[in-house]
Scaffold this active site. Structure first.
Site, PDB file in Angstrom:
ATOM      1  N   SER A 144       0.853  -1.186   0.000  1.00  0.00           N
ATOM      2  CA  SER A 144       0.000   0.000   0.000  1.00  0.00           C
ATOM      3  C   SER A 144       0.885   1.232   0.000  1.00  0.00           C
ATOM      4  O   SER A 144       2.069   1.160   0.367  1.00  0.00           O
ATOM      5  CB  SER A 144      -0.889   0.007   1.253  1.00  0.00           C
ATOM      6  N   TYR A 157      -3.072  -1.009  10.185  1.00  0.00           N
ATOM      7  CA  TYR A 157      -2.945  -1.178   8.738  1.00  0.00           C
ATOM      8  C   TYR A 157      -1.543  -0.815   8.269  1.00  0.00           C
ATOM      9  O   TYR A 157      -0.915  -1.552   7.509  1.00  0.00           O
ATOM     10  CB  TYR A 157      -3.990  -0.310   8.028  1.00  0.00           C
TER      11      TYR A 157
END
Length: 252
Positions: A144, A157
């Site tokens: 990401s 995350y």
């Protein structure tokens, strides 16, 4: 990738029931690979399988909860029996929880880690030995932009995606002598089910896009050709790399 550069290859895509996973699975199938579609929802996977068949591709469904070691083992056995030992593994299964650190429970923290990081470890461990035997393999782990830059309320995350990036670099070094590459793709702001609620808020959406150099959300189909290329013979000299697809977000 319309030249069928992946013809004869067997690929596994986790988190293939929707969003970016679905887009990558379709792209690999269009490039000629037989794709094992893995996720927890059999109904959604059946829909993806039908979409792949409609464009002339081949795929098989394997329902599994990749947070569970026993489930990964069962899924791996099923895939090997139905389509053979894979040449390609895309670890895409993932989730996000947005909340302040003090509101996180340990169970929630572990849920994010198990889904985003541990599942990639378990699936890699299950399928890499077969790639070593073939002396060919492609591992792509989906990281990401938040493996590079962070945002508030994304503690778990960000930690999981930084972990994916580090694990992939180590795998690249370990597997290079066996003809196997390991890379990450780091998506930025894509229009998927995960970002749907944010996009429906006109004020927040406009504010966000004003800080995005290309001025729009990414389209899911834009990630597929990149994944297909990294899985091809042409990408054999690319390993330990990270490909950012973020509309210039992290260039700022």
């Amino acid at each position: 990738m319309a030249d069928q550069t992946l013809r004869g290859r067997v690929a596994i895509v986790t988190g293939a029931s929707k969003g970016l996973g679905k887009a990558m699975a379709v792209a690999l199938a269009q490039a000629g690979a037989t794709v094992a579609l893995v996720a927890r929802s059999g109904d959604l996977l059946d829909s993806v399988k039908a979409e792949i068949a409609a464009v002339g591709g081949k795929s098989h469904v394997a329902v599994a909860d990749l947070r569970e070691e026993s489930e990964v083992g069962r899924m791996a056995d099923l895939v090997r029996r139905t389509v053979g030992p894979p040449d390609i593994l895309i670890n895409n299964a993932g989730m996000n929880l947005r909340k302040p650190l003090q509101d996180f429970t340990l169970a929630e923290w572990r849920l994010v880690m198990e889904t985003n990081l541990e599942s990639a470890f378990l699936c890699s461990r299950a399928f890499v030995p077969g790639m070593i035997e073939k002396h060919f393999g492609r591992v792509i782990n989906i990281a990401s932009t938040m493996a590079h830059v962070a945002m508030a309320h994304r503690t778990a995350y960000c930690a999981s995606k930084f972990g994916v990036l580090g694990m992939t670099k180590a795998l690249a070094l370990e597997l290079a002598p066996h003809g196997i590459t390991a890379n990450t793709i780091s998506p930025g702001p894509f229009a998927t089910e995960m970002t749907g609620l944010f996009m429906k808020d006109p004020v927040r959406n406009a504010q966000f896009l004003s800080h995005l150099p290309v001025g729009r959300w990414g389209k899911a189909e834009e990630i597929g050709p990149v994944a297909a290329f990294l899985c091809s013979e042409a990408a054999g000299f690319i390993t330990g790399a990270d490909i950012l697809i973020d509309g210039g977000w992290t260039a700022q």
